[in-house]
Design an enzyme around this catalytic site. Structure first.
Site, short mmCIF file in Angstrom:
data_model
loop_
_atom_site.label_atom_id
_atom_site.label_comp_id
_atom_site.label_asym_id
_atom_site.label_seq_id
_atom_site.Cartn_x
_atom_site.Cartn_y
_atom_site.Cartn_z
N GLU A 199 -3.83 1.71 3.16
CA GLU A 199 -2.69 2.25 2.43
C GLU A 199 -1.83 3.07 3.39
O GLU A 199 -2.34 3.83 4.21
CB GLU A 199 -3.20 3.10 1.27
CG GLU A 199 -2.19 3.33 0.18
CD GLU A 199 -1.21 4.43 0.51
OE1 GLU A 199 -0.10 4.40 -0.06
OE2 GLU A 199 -1.54 5.33 1.30
N SER A 200 -0.50 2.92 3.30
CA SER A 200 0.38 3.43 4.34
C SER A 200 0.42 4.95 4.42
O SER A 200 0.47 5.53 5.52
CB SER A 200 1.80 2.87 4.16
OG SER A 200 2.32 3.23 2.89
N LYS A 201 0.41 5.64 3.27
CA LYS A 201 0.43 7.11 3.34
C LYS A 201 -0.85 7.62 3.98
O LYS A 201 -0.83 8.61 4.73
CB LYS A 201 0.61 7.72 1.95
CG LYS A 201 0.71 9.24 2.00
CD LYS A 201 0.92 9.84 0.62
CE LYS A 201 0.94 11.37 0.69
NZ LYS A 201 1.09 11.99 -0.65
N CYS A 242 6.55 0.48 -4.35
CA CYS A 242 5.20 0.87 -3.94
C CYS A 242 4.34 1.07 -5.18
O CYS A 242 4.73 1.81 -6.10
CB CYS A 242 5.26 2.15 -3.12
SG CYS A 242 3.63 2.85 -2.72
N ASP A 302 10.70 -0.12 -1.74
CA ASP A 302 10.40 -0.64 -0.40
C ASP A 302 11.43 -1.72 -0.09
O ASP A 302 11.49 -2.74 -0.80
CB ASP A 302 8.99 -1.23 -0.35
CG ASP A 302 7.91 -0.17 -0.44
OD1 ASP A 302 8.08 0.90 0.16
OD2 ASP A 302 6.90 -0.41 -1.13
N HIS A 342 3.24 -4.29 0.45
CA HIS A 342 4.03 -5.18 1.29
C HIS A 342 3.29 -6.48 1.56
O HIS A 342 3.85 -7.58 1.46
CB HIS A 342 4.33 -4.52 2.65
CG HIS A 342 5.04 -3.21 2.60
ND1 HIS A 342 4.58 -2.13 1.90
CD2 HIS A 342 6.17 -2.80 3.22
CE1 HIS A 342 5.40 -1.11 2.07
NE2 HIS A 342 6.38 -1.48 2.86
N GLU A 343 2.02 -6.35 1.95
CA GLU A 343 1.23 -7.51 2.34
C GLU A 343 1.05 -8.47 1.16
O GLU A 343 1.13 -9.69 1.33
CB GLU A 343 -0.15 -7.04 2.84
CG GLU A 343 -0.09 -6.09 4.02
CD GLU A 343 -0.02 -4.61 3.64
OE1 GLU A 343 -0.41 -3.76 4.47
OE2 GLU A 343 0.43 -4.30 2.51
N GLY A 353 8.06 7.43 5.94
CA GLY A 353 7.10 8.33 6.57
C GLY A 353 6.88 8.02 8.03
O GLY A 353 5.79 8.27 8.56
#
Length: 280
Positions: free
Chosen positions: A85-87, A186, A193, A225-226, A255
């Site tokens: 997870e990006s965050k 998101c 996004d 996204h993926e 971020g």
């Protein structure tokens, strides 16, 4: 607290920035959760590919306590059982800012090891330090833009694969089609996004109006996204039956991180370059 993939996710709460590298900050999300509804099983993925991450705000301290900076490129293979997870990756990388390392090689090795442990895949990491910054050039996707078409569009979620079609008597072509108007949301924060998307294929010509309507139908759809890119690949393959296909999306950074997944028919295309689009 937000729930992702059936797991209590601490990322929905306020988080303090770490002062040390802490791999427990990394939050894995099982890819199977998004793949099962698409009919993608654990064995025999219908595509090859990777998720290319660029972390623009990486910094650490050298052995004497002086700050260093670099851009980190991470490549997570699509056959890893988890994405990160990006965050959580942002919080993890922020821990480097107050941590001493002997050299950049030690930083690269630590990131690769920790993210590999989180995703369960062989993660590649490269660091671009100050002498390389000037070579980080802007290069947009090659291909014909879909975006100038004059269309009535009303579908913004869920994604509508029924818009995808091959016109009668379509001829076989090999082409790249590009859109810069892609948006999804998101699933953790609900934030938008934004991305540019390239669809490369060889096969009967795909109806361009339908393809743009399909891409726009993600506009209010909440997914990672993926997972968005994998859904595009599966839907285009099922509806249009190209002989070979690649879908590559380059998302704008949030971020300090941008995520750029690509999925392709095995053997169709070489690993694509880590471009930096104009809006990135």
């Amino acid at each position: 607290m937000i729930d992702v993939a059936g797991i209590a996710n601490p990322l929905g709460r306020r988080a303090e920035y770490p002062n040390a590298v802490d791999p427990t900050r990394l939050f894995p999300v099982a890819r199977a959760e998004a793949r099962q509804p698409l009919g993608i099983g654990a064995a025999g993925l219908p595509f090859a590919g990777a998720d290319i991450w660029n972390a623009w705000e990486l910094s650490w301290l050298d052995s004497r306590g002086k700050p260093c900076v670099a851009v980190a490129e991470l490549r997570v293979p699509c056959d890893s059982p988890n994405l990160v997870e990006s965050k959580s990756l942002k919080l993890y990388l922020n821990g480097y800012a107050m941590t001493c390392f002997d050299d950049a090689h030690a930083v690269r090795a630590r990131i690769a090891r920790d993210v590999a442990d989180c995703t369960g895949g062989d993660v590649e990491v490269a660091l671009r330090e100050r002498p390389e910054f000037a070579r980080l050039q802007v290069t947009d996707f090659a291909g014909e833009s879909l975006d100038a078409q004059r269309l009535d569009i009303t579908d913004y979620a869920p994604p509508r694969p029924q818009h995808l079609a091959v016109p009668p008597h379509a001829r076989v072509v090999e082409e790249a089609l590009v859109s810069d108007v892609f948006r999804s949301r998101c699933p953790v924060t609900g934030q938008p996004d934004w991305a540019s998307v390239q669809v490369r294929y060889r096969g009967k010509s795909i109806d361009r109006a339908g393809l743009l309507r399909y891409l726009v139908s993600f506009r209010d759809h909440a997914d990672f996204h993926e997972a968005c890119v994998e859904r595009m690949f599966i839907d285009i393959r099922r509806q249009c039956a190209p002989l070979e296909l690649m879908v590559y999306a380059r998302f704008l950074r949030r971020g300090g991180i941008d995520i750029n997944p690509w999925r392709a028919t095995p053997g169709f295309a070489a690993t694509p370059a880590n471009l930096r689009g104009t809006r990135q």
